[in-house]
Design a protein around this motif. Sequence first.
Motif, PDB file in Angstrom:
ATOM      1  N   PRO A   1       0.486  -1.549   0.109  1.00 42.29           N
ATOM      2  CA  PRO A   1      -0.008  -0.146   0.157  1.00 42.29           C
ATOM      3  C   PRO A   1       1.112   1.294   0.112  1.00 42.29           C
ATOM      4  CG  PRO A   1      -0.457  -1.654   1.393  1.00 42.29           C
ATOM      5  CD  PRO A   1       0.837  -2.701   1.069  1.00 42.29           C
ATOM      6  N   SER A   2       2.219   1.001   0.993  1.00 40.34           N
ATOM      7  CA  SER A   2       2.580   2.431   0.782  1.00 40.34           C
ATOM      8  C   SER A   2       3.412   2.329  -0.657  1.00 40.34           C
ATOM      9  CB  SER A   2       3.475   2.329   1.973  1.00 40.34           C
ATOM     10  OG  SER A   2       3.180   2.294   3.691  1.00 40.34           O
ATOM     11  N   ILE A   3       4.454   1.335  -0.843  1.00 41.78           N
ATOM     12  CA  ILE A   3       4.481   1.944  -2.187  1.00 41.78           C
ATOM     13  C   ILE A   3       3.610   2.205  -3.950  1.00 41.78           C
ATOM     14  CG2 ILE A   3       5.796   0.734  -4.651  1.00 41.78           C
ATOM     15  CD1 ILE A   3       6.108  -1.508  -2.527  1.00 41.78           C
ATOM     16  N   ILE A   4       2.097   2.026  -3.519  1.00 40.70           N
ATOM     17  CA  ILE A   4       1.687   2.606  -4.152  1.00 40.70           C
ATOM     18  C   ILE A   4       1.665   3.948  -4.006  1.00 40.70           C
ATOM     19  CG2 ILE A   4      -0.589   2.009  -5.245  1.00 40.70           C
ATOM     20  CD1 ILE A   4      -0.698  -0.539  -5.616  1.00 40.70           C
ATOM     21  N   ASN A   5       1.132   4.236  -3.068  1.00 40.79           N
ATOM     22  CA  ASN A   5       1.016   5.443  -2.394  1.00 40.79           C
ATOM     23  C   ASN A   5       2.098   6.513  -2.932  1.00 40.79           C
ATOM     24  OD1 ASN A   5       1.533   7.118   0.898  1.00 40.79           O
ATOM     25  ND2 ASN A   5      -1.230   7.550  -0.604  1.00 40.79           N
ATOM     26  N   GLN A   6       2.897   6.016  -2.868  1.00 38.68           N
ATOM     27  CA  GLN A   6       4.386   6.643  -3.585  1.00 38.68           C
ATOM     28  C   GLN A   6       4.166   7.096  -5.352  1.00 38.68           C
ATOM     29  OE1 GLN A   6       5.592   8.794  -1.205  1.00 38.68           O
ATOM     30  NE2 GLN A   6       4.591   7.755   0.184  1.00 38.68           N
ATOM     31  N   LEU A   7       3.655   6.796  -5.452  1.00 38.90           N
ATOM     32  CA  LEU A   7       3.301   6.265  -6.994  1.00 38.90           C
ATOM     33  C   LEU A   7       1.995   7.668  -7.467  1.00 38.90           C
ATOM     34  CD1 LEU A   7       3.272   2.740  -8.209  1.00 38.90           C
ATOM     35  CD2 LEU A   7       4.906   4.251  -8.334  1.00 38.90           C
ATOM     36  N   GLY A   8       2.038   8.089  -6.240  1.00 36.18           N
ATOM     37  CA  GLY A   8       0.761   8.947  -6.836  1.00 36.18           C
ATOM     38  C   GLY A   8      -0.328   9.206  -6.322  1.00 36.18           C
ATOM     39  N   PHE A   9      -0.734   8.044  -4.960  1.00 37.48           N
ATOM     40  CA  PHE A   9      -2.195   7.708  -5.196  1.00 37.48           C
ATOM     41  C   PHE A   9      -2.615   8.051  -3.880  1.00 37.48           C
ATOM     42  CE2 PHE A   9      -0.534   5.335  -9.180  1.00 37.48           C
ATOM     43  CZ  PHE A   9      -1.853   5.232  -9.697  1.00 37.48           C
ATOM     44  N   ARG A  10      -3.478   8.435  -3.684  1.00 39.41           N
ATOM     45  CA  ARG A  10      -4.051   8.375  -1.747  1.00 39.41           C
ATOM     46  C   ARG A  10      -3.943   7.057  -0.930  1.00 39.41           C
ATOM     47  NH1 ARG A  10      -7.579  14.374  -2.004  1.00 39.41           N
ATOM     48  NH2 ARG A  10      -6.456  13.246   0.755  1.00 39.41           N
TER      49      ARG A  10
ATOM     50  N   GLY B   1      10.792  -8.091 -11.745  1.00 41.31           N
ATOM     51  CA  GLY B   1       9.773  -6.995 -11.419  1.00 41.31           C
ATOM     52  C   GLY B   1      10.735  -6.010 -10.615  1.00 41.31           C
ATOM     53  N   TYR B   2      11.781  -6.562  -9.297  1.00 42.85           N
ATOM     54  CA  TYR B   2      12.315  -5.549  -7.825  1.00 42.85           C
ATOM     55  C   TYR B   2      13.365  -4.516  -9.394  1.00 42.85           C
ATOM     56  CZ  TYR B   2       9.460  -7.217  -4.382  1.00 42.85           C
ATOM     57  OH  TYR B   2       8.819  -6.989  -3.655  1.00 42.85           O
ATOM     58  N   ILE B   3      13.689  -4.760  -9.793  1.00 38.04           N
ATOM     59  CA  ILE B   3      14.810  -4.056 -10.920  1.00 38.04           C
ATOM     60  C   ILE B   3      14.298  -3.243 -11.404  1.00 38.04           C
ATOM     61  CG2 ILE B   3      16.569  -4.471 -13.018  1.00 38.04           C
ATOM     62  CD1 ILE B   3      17.798  -7.403 -12.356  1.00 38.04           C
ATOM     63  N   ILE B   4      12.847  -3.817 -11.774  1.00 39.25           N
ATOM     64  CA  ILE B   4      12.475  -2.542 -13.359  1.00 39.25           C
ATOM     65  C   ILE B   4      12.013  -1.197 -11.853  1.00 39.25           C
ATOM     66  CG2 ILE B   4      10.134  -1.873 -13.781  1.00 39.25           C
ATOM     67  CD1 ILE B   4      10.156  -4.709 -15.426  1.00 39.25           C
ATOM     68  N   LEU B   5      11.577  -2.236 -10.993  1.00 39.00           N
ATOM     69  CA  LEU B   5      10.687  -1.087  -9.787  1.00 39.00           C
ATOM     70  C   LEU B   5      11.953  -0.116  -8.943  1.00 39.00           C
ATOM     71  CD1 LEU B   5       9.143  -3.263  -7.138  1.00 39.00           C
ATOM     72  CD2 LEU B   5       8.126  -0.731  -8.795  1.00 39.00           C
ATOM     73  N   ILE B   6      13.639  -0.459  -9.476  1.00 38.62           N
ATOM     74  CA  ILE B   6      14.623   0.345  -9.197  1.00 38.62           C
ATOM     75  C   ILE B   6      14.542   1.361 -10.052  1.00 38.62           C
ATOM     76  CG2 ILE B   6      17.206   0.600  -8.490  1.00 38.62           C
ATOM     77  CD1 ILE B   6      16.837  -1.854  -6.710  1.00 38.62           C
TER      78      ILE B   6
ATOM     79  N   TYR C   1       4.166  -0.041 -11.396  1.00 40.80           N
ATOM     80  CA  TYR C   1       2.760  -0.687 -11.019  1.00 40.80           C
ATOM     81  C   TYR C   1       2.874  -2.410 -12.182  1.00 40.80           C
ATOM     82  CZ  TYR C   1      -1.968  -1.624 -10.660  1.00 40.80           C
ATOM     83  OH  TYR C   1      -3.501  -2.182 -10.165  1.00 40.80           O
ATOM     84  N   PHE C   2       2.888  -2.168 -13.281  1.00 43.23           N
ATOM     85  CA  PHE C   2       3.418  -3.499 -14.199  1.00 43.23           C
ATOM     86  C   PHE C   2       4.514  -4.121 -13.323  1.00 43.23           C
ATOM     87  CE2 PHE C   2       5.834  -5.587 -17.144  1.00 43.23           C
ATOM     88  CZ  PHE C   2       5.092  -6.629 -17.422  1.00 43.23           C
ATOM     89  N   ALA C   3       5.315  -3.389 -12.665  1.00 49.25           N
ATOM     90  CA  ALA C   3       6.552  -3.960 -11.645  1.00 49.25           C
ATOM     91  C   ALA C   3       6.101  -4.657 -10.422  1.00 49.25           C
ATOM     92  CB  ALA C   3       7.925  -3.505 -11.469  1.00 49.25           C
ATOM     93  N   VAL C   4       4.991  -4.660 -10.409  1.00 50.79           N
ATOM     94  CA  VAL C   4       4.444  -4.707  -9.116  1.00 50.79           C
ATOM     95  C   VAL C   4       3.847  -6.289  -9.076  1.00 50.79           C
ATOM     96  CG1 VAL C   4       2.668  -4.574  -6.782  1.00 50.79           C
ATOM     97  CG2 VAL C   4       4.089  -2.685  -7.478  1.00 50.79           C
ATOM     98  N   TYR C   5       2.743  -6.181 -10.340  1.00 54.59           N
ATOM     99  CA  TYR C   5       2.770  -6.962 -10.976  1.00 54.59           C
ATOM    100  C   TYR C   5       3.530  -8.961 -11.064  1.00 54.59           C
ATOM    101  CZ  TYR C   5      -2.359  -5.050 -11.037  1.00 54.59           C
ATOM    102  OH  TYR C   5      -3.396  -4.958 -11.278  1.00 54.59           O
ATOM    103  N   LEU C   6       5.130  -8.307 -11.685  1.00 50.60           N
ATOM    104  CA  LEU C   6       5.075  -8.926 -11.674  1.00 50.60           C
ATOM    105  C   LEU C   6       6.642  -9.480 -10.792  1.00 50.60           C
ATOM    106  CD1 LEU C   6       8.483  -7.453 -14.733  1.00 50.60           C
ATOM    107  CD2 LEU C   6       5.484  -9.748 -15.175  1.00 50.60           C
ATOM    108  N   ALA C   7       6.950  -8.920  -9.694  1.00 53.63           N
ATOM    109  CA  ALA C   7       6.963  -9.275  -7.962  1.00 53.63           C
ATOM    110  C   ALA C   7       6.283 -10.148  -7.282  1.00 53.63           C
ATOM    111  CB  ALA C   7       6.817  -8.025  -7.392  1.00 53.63           C
ATOM    112  N   ALA C   8       4.791 -10.257  -7.626  1.00 48.37           N
ATOM    113  CA  ALA C   8       3.837 -10.836  -7.036  1.00 48.37           C
ATOM    114  C   ALA C   8       3.504 -11.328  -7.464  1.00 48.37           C
ATOM    115  CB  ALA C   8       2.330  -9.730  -6.843  1.00 48.37           C
ATOM    116  N   CYS C   9       3.532 -12.436  -8.644  1.00 47.83           N
ATOM    117  CA  CYS C   9       3.512 -13.131  -9.625  1.00 47.83           C
ATOM    118  C   CYS C   9       4.480 -14.651  -9.470  1.00 47.83           C
ATOM    119  CB  CYS C   9       2.935 -13.090 -11.143  1.00 47.83           C
ATOM    120  SG  CYS C   9       1.651 -12.360 -11.102  1.00 47.83           S
ATOM    121  N   GLY C  10       5.341 -13.413  -8.933  1.00 44.74           N
ATOM    122  CA  GLY C  10       6.733 -14.230  -8.566  1.00 44.74           C
ATOM    123  C   GLY C  10       7.121 -14.546  -7.220  1.00 44.74           C
TER     124      GLY C  10
END
Length: 505
Positions: A300-309, A355-360, A369-378
Amino acid sequence: MDEKPNHSVSDKESDGFVLPNETPLYNAHVDVSGIDEKKLIRKVDITLIPWLSLLYLLSFLDRASIGNAKLYNLEGDLGITDKQYLISLTVFFFSYAAFEVPSNVFLKRLRPSIWLSILILFWGVTMVVQGLVHDYASLVTVRWFLGMFEAGLFPGVSYLLSCWYKRSEFGIRMAVFFSATTASGAFGGLLAAAISKMDDIGGKPGWAWIFILEGLATVVAGVASFWLVQDFPDTAKFLSEAERTVIIRRLQGDDQFSAAGEEFRWKYIRQSLLDWKTYVGMIIHCGCVMPQYTFSLFLPSIINQLGFRATPANLLTVPVYVCACVIMCLIGFLADRYGRRGLFNIGFMCLSVSGYIILILSKSAALSYFAVYLAACGIYPVLPNNVVWMSNNVEGSYKRSVTLGMIFSFANINGAVSSNIYRQTDQPRYVLGHGLVLMYLGFGLVSTTVYFILTKRENAKRERGERDEVIKGQSGGNEKNGTFESVVEAKREKGDDWSGYRYVL
């Protein structure tokens, strides 16, 4: 390849179950001709899996809901700093790790329906109390007790399910059970968004109501569990004697020699402590658990920092978890069907790494947000797959309970690391946190490769007869591997070190 004397299978069959030579037929006096095996397994599935999955959903919801609550001014209302918040997360993992091994031993010595139900009831009460805290000290204290009471559920249920299913059946059941974590992630975001609207009701903030209402639901589940949690196959009350007999015979035919019961001996504990697979498995599981904990606590905090309340950030976690749940169940099915659990581990850890390389590297909210999906599915398919893999390769009821407890305990100590690496000072890109997750995934990849190679090499030695024991009255074998009166004695004394046992790769 011709079978060796002490690996032979007799011509005697009983209702479709072929038991190794000299293995006594369990409950030989019981007529099982009227039992439909497929219907029986469906009955076991329906009785065990849904309720245990619900309990784990509540467990993960309760431990991770603090991440959702944080978005509704928990820190400000309690007057705590970001560092104090991270410490409150960390404390949970110390008590959680400390009590996993003892809990699994108690589970084996007592009835699961009693032991697990008591733990669930107590952690539900603790969750309610967490909604009543008013300062840093009380929050830390409650988180300690929450970890202590929750410690027994995951290792206990993992062990309990391993005592019900053949090794080729366990994966999909474990995946469905573990899918509760993804369901809790999706449901937790929706629930937090809804409960937060109770802000100021009864003079309590919205985040407090998240803890209180979730805790009350867990208390109800704990009371119901005294009747709905089932015990081991040889004493299960929802089965007839003939049905219990079929379950145990099929497990014994799958090289689970201790399925009919095993008396406690310290020797079995020592076997676990001296087994190299225990320690390599501990490192592998660290590479699974730490990324999963960080993901659930900080998504939730990661997505929050992508610009979502706050509320949109919680809601945007839902499709991520739904996608991970579908992939996890699919991999559980495929790994049961095709084996090679180690290769599945390696493949999906690599997906997480990408996924985490993309996030960095990413500076785009959409790409992140797409990278979050890769990370979760892995991340999510690997953890239940690894639990099944470790369980598949340990024989002996007590040895398996201790081995799984040690693996989970050591991995969960590293949950304390996961609680401290996503700092406010590192937002919005959290390079330190993502980098440390990559490091743990690297540990998992290396140790999985080592485990795969060594078990494959050991299987080859057993095929060549290098591990054959001397069985009195039979030819062949090597005295350095032990001398036994019968194959039955060799199985009982050596467990998965028995020359006829084959490791799952």
